[in-house]
Motif scaffolding. Structure first.
Motif, PDB file in Angstrom:
ATOM      1  N   ALA A  82       1.118  -0.154 -13.574  1.00  0.00           N
ATOM      2  CA  ALA A  82       1.472   0.215 -14.944  1.00  0.00           C
ATOM      3  C   ALA A  82       1.411   1.724 -15.137  1.00  0.00           C
ATOM      4  O   ALA A  82       2.304   2.321 -15.756  1.00  0.00           O
ATOM      5  CB  ALA A  82       0.565  -0.494 -15.944  1.00  0.00           C
ATOM      6  N   VAL A  83       0.392   2.372 -14.592  1.00  0.00           N
ATOM      7  CA  VAL A  83       0.276   3.834 -14.707  1.00  0.00           C
ATOM      8  C   VAL A  83       1.465   4.516 -14.040  1.00  0.00           C
ATOM      9  O   VAL A  83       2.071   5.437 -14.606  1.00  0.00           O
ATOM     10  CB  VAL A  83      -1.062   4.324 -14.108  1.00  0.00           C
ATOM     11  CG1 VAL A  83      -1.075   5.839 -13.952  1.00  0.00           C
ATOM     12  CG2 VAL A  83      -2.228   3.863 -14.967  1.00  0.00           C
ATOM     13  N   ILE A  84       1.822   4.080 -12.850  1.00  0.00           N
ATOM     14  CA  ILE A  84       2.967   4.661 -12.147  1.00  0.00           C
ATOM     15  C   ILE A  84       4.246   4.475 -12.971  1.00  0.00           C
ATOM     16  O   ILE A  84       5.038   5.409 -13.124  1.00  0.00           O
ATOM     17  CB  ILE A  84       3.120   4.045 -10.741  1.00  0.00           C
ATOM     18  CG1 ILE A  84       1.963   4.507  -9.848  1.00  0.00           C
ATOM     19  CG2 ILE A  84       4.469   4.407 -10.115  1.00  0.00           C
ATOM     20  CD1 ILE A  84       1.836   3.747  -8.544  1.00  0.00           C
ATOM     21  N   LEU A  85       4.446   3.267 -13.526  1.00  0.00           N
ATOM     22  CA  LEU A  85       5.643   3.008 -14.327  1.00  0.00           C
ATOM     23  C   LEU A  85       5.685   3.870 -15.583  1.00  0.00           C
ATOM     24  O   LEU A  85       6.755   4.329 -15.998  1.00  0.00           O
ATOM     25  CB  LEU A  85       5.719   1.518 -14.677  1.00  0.00           C
ATOM     26  CG  LEU A  85       5.960   0.581 -13.490  1.00  0.00           C
ATOM     27  CD1 LEU A  85       5.720  -0.867 -13.900  1.00  0.00           C
ATOM     28  CD2 LEU A  85       7.366   0.761 -12.943  1.00  0.00           C
ATOM     29  N   ILE A  86       4.542   4.108 -16.191  1.00  0.00           N
ATOM     30  CA  ILE A  86       4.479   4.989 -17.364  1.00  0.00           C
ATOM     31  C   ILE A  86       4.834   6.410 -16.961  1.00  0.00           C
ATOM     32  O   ILE A  86       5.649   7.078 -17.614  1.00  0.00           O
ATOM     33  CB  ILE A  86       3.083   4.924 -18.026  1.00  0.00           C
ATOM     34  CG1 ILE A  86       2.879   3.562 -18.687  1.00  0.00           C
ATOM     35  CG2 ILE A  86       2.914   6.056 -19.051  1.00  0.00           C
ATOM     36  CD1 ILE A  86       1.442   3.273 -19.089  1.00  0.00           C
ATOM     37  N   LEU A  87       4.252   6.894 -15.854  1.00  0.00           N
ATOM     38  CA  LEU A  87       4.528   8.254 -15.394  1.00  0.00           C
ATOM     39  C   LEU A  87       5.983   8.442 -15.001  1.00  0.00           C
ATOM     40  O   LEU A  87       6.552   9.524 -15.177  1.00  0.00           O
ATOM     41  CB  LEU A  87       3.612   8.612 -14.217  1.00  0.00           C
ATOM     42  CG  LEU A  87       2.134   8.761 -14.555  1.00  0.00           C
ATOM     43  CD1 LEU A  87       1.309   8.938 -13.279  1.00  0.00           C
ATOM     44  CD2 LEU A  87       1.905   9.919 -15.517  1.00  0.00           C
ATOM     45  N   GLU A  88       6.615   7.388 -14.470  1.00  0.00           N
ATOM     46  CA  GLU A  88       8.027   7.444 -14.089  1.00  0.00           C
ATOM     47  C   GLU A  88       8.956   7.231 -15.276  1.00  0.00           C
ATOM     48  O   GLU A  88      10.173   7.295 -15.133  1.00  0.00           O
ATOM     49  CB  GLU A  88       8.327   6.405 -13.013  1.00  0.00           C
ATOM     50  CG  GLU A  88       7.669   6.698 -11.672  1.00  0.00           C
ATOM     51  CD  GLU A  88       7.884   5.602 -10.651  1.00  0.00           C
ATOM     52  OE1 GLU A  88       8.260   4.467 -11.029  1.00  0.00           O
ATOM     53  OE2 GLU A  88       7.671   5.887  -9.454  1.00  0.00           O
ATOM     54  N   GLY A  89       8.394   6.950 -16.461  1.00  0.00           N
ATOM     55  CA  GLY A  89       9.211   6.720 -17.650  1.00  0.00           C
ATOM     56  C   GLY A  89       9.857   5.350 -17.704  1.00  0.00           C
ATOM     57  O   GLY A  89      10.740   5.110 -18.521  1.00  0.00           O
ATOM     58  N   LYS A  90       9.416   4.420 -16.858  1.00  0.00           N
ATOM     59  CA  LYS A  90       9.993   3.071 -16.833  1.00  0.00           C
ATOM     60  C   LYS A  90       9.345   2.160 -17.865  1.00  0.00           C
ATOM     61  O   LYS A  90       9.934   1.157 -18.241  1.00  0.00           O
ATOM     62  CB  LYS A  90       9.897   2.484 -15.430  1.00  0.00           C
ATOM     63  CG  LYS A  90      10.749   3.260 -14.434  1.00  0.00           C
ATOM     64  CD  LYS A  90      10.613   2.730 -13.032  1.00  0.00           C
ATOM     65  CE  LYS A  90      11.471   3.565 -12.091  1.00  0.00           C
ATOM     66  NZ  LYS A  90      11.241   3.223 -10.695  1.00  0.00           N
ATOM     67  N   ILE A  91       8.126   2.467 -18.282  1.00  0.00           N
ATOM     68  CA  ILE A  91       7.506   1.819 -19.439  1.00  0.00           C
ATOM     69  C   ILE A  91       7.443   2.887 -20.518  1.00  0.00           C
ATOM     70  O   ILE A  91       6.810   3.925 -20.343  1.00  0.00           O
ATOM     71  CB  ILE A  91       6.092   1.276 -19.127  1.00  0.00           C
ATOM     72  CG1 ILE A  91       6.159   0.109 -18.139  1.00  0.00           C
ATOM     73  CG2 ILE A  91       5.399   0.831 -20.417  1.00  0.00           C
ATOM     74  CD1 ILE A  91       4.805  -0.468 -17.757  1.00  0.00           C
ATOM     75  N   LYS A  92       8.147   2.634 -21.613  1.00  0.00           N
ATOM     76  CA  LYS A  92       8.252   3.634 -22.674  1.00  0.00           C
ATOM     77  C   LYS A  92       7.372   3.320 -23.881  1.00  0.00           C
ATOM     78  O   LYS A  92       7.282   4.124 -24.791  1.00  0.00           O
ATOM     79  CB  LYS A  92       9.709   3.765 -23.104  1.00  0.00           C
ATOM     80  CG  LYS A  92      10.607   4.205 -21.952  1.00  0.00           C
ATOM     81  CD  LYS A  92      12.000   4.496 -22.413  1.00  0.00           C
ATOM     82  CE  LYS A  92      12.925   4.855 -21.275  1.00  0.00           C
ATOM     83  NZ  LYS A  92      12.514   5.903 -20.398  1.00  0.00           N
ATOM     84  N   ASP A  93       6.718   2.166 -23.877  1.00  0.00           N
ATOM     85  CA  ASP A  93       5.842   1.801 -24.985  1.00  0.00           C
ATOM     86  C   ASP A  93       4.706   2.814 -25.089  1.00  0.00           C
ATOM     87  O   ASP A  93       4.171   3.262 -24.077  1.00  0.00           O
ATOM     88  CB  ASP A  93       5.275   0.394 -24.779  1.00  0.00           C
ATOM     89  CG  ASP A  93       6.354  -0.650 -24.711  1.00  0.00           C
ATOM     90  OD1 ASP A  93       6.772  -1.119 -25.775  1.00  0.00           O
ATOM     91  OD2 ASP A  93       6.784  -0.983 -23.590  1.00  0.00           O
ATOM     92  N   THR A  94       4.346   3.159 -26.306  1.00  0.00           N
ATOM     93  CA  THR A  94       3.234   4.085 -26.506  1.00  0.00           C
ATOM     94  C   THR A  94       2.063   3.333 -27.118  1.00  0.00           C
ATOM     95  O   THR A  94       2.227   2.272 -27.710  1.00  0.00           O
ATOM     96  CB  THR A  94       3.639   5.255 -27.427  1.00  0.00           C
ATOM     97  OG1 THR A  94       4.058   4.729 -28.691  1.00  0.00           O
ATOM     98  CG2 THR A  94       4.765   6.062 -26.819  1.00  0.00           C
ATOM     99  N   GLY A  95       0.872   3.887 -26.958  1.00  0.00           N
ATOM    100  CA  GLY A  95      -0.323   3.252 -27.496  1.00  0.00           C
ATOM    101  C   GLY A  95      -0.924   2.287 -26.499  1.00  0.00           C
ATOM    102  O   GLY A  95      -0.520   2.208 -25.353  1.00  0.00           O
TER     103      GLY A  95
END
Length: 93
Positions: free
Chosen positions: A48-61
């Motif tokens: 999940a952290v990698i996907l957030i850093l890559e912009g593949k998970i855009k949900d915030t919070g």
């Protein structure tokens, strides 16, 4: 080596009245580097952290992983590492 076994059993009634039992199972073994419990707990968070850093998970919070935008790519990443659920469906007479 250790292992993690997870099983979920759902009894569902589909639109139209058809009844089914859905059984989802996961079996994972530890290896010489990591225990299974360490893999199955830490890898989803790391993916999940990698996907957030890559912009593949855009949900915030902060979210529990019940949103498809979060759990679908995490499950895909886990499957690439050999961690996945198998599902069977049985009709209920």
């Amino acid at each position: 080596r250790d292992m993690v076994i997870m099983q979920h059993i759902f009894q569902v009634t589909r639109p139209g009245g058809k009844r089914e039992t859905i059984i989802a199972r996961m079996l994972d073994y530890g290896d010489h580097d990591y225990t299974s419990i360490a893999r199955t707990v830490s890898l989803p968070a790391a993916i999940a952290v990698i996907l957030i850093l890559e912009g593949k998970i855009k949900d915030t919070g902060v979210h529990i992983p019940i949103k498809k935008s979060i759990y679908k790519p995490v499950l895909s990443g886990l499957a690439k590492l050999g961690i996945s659920m198998t599902e069977t469906v049985e009709d209920i007479p």
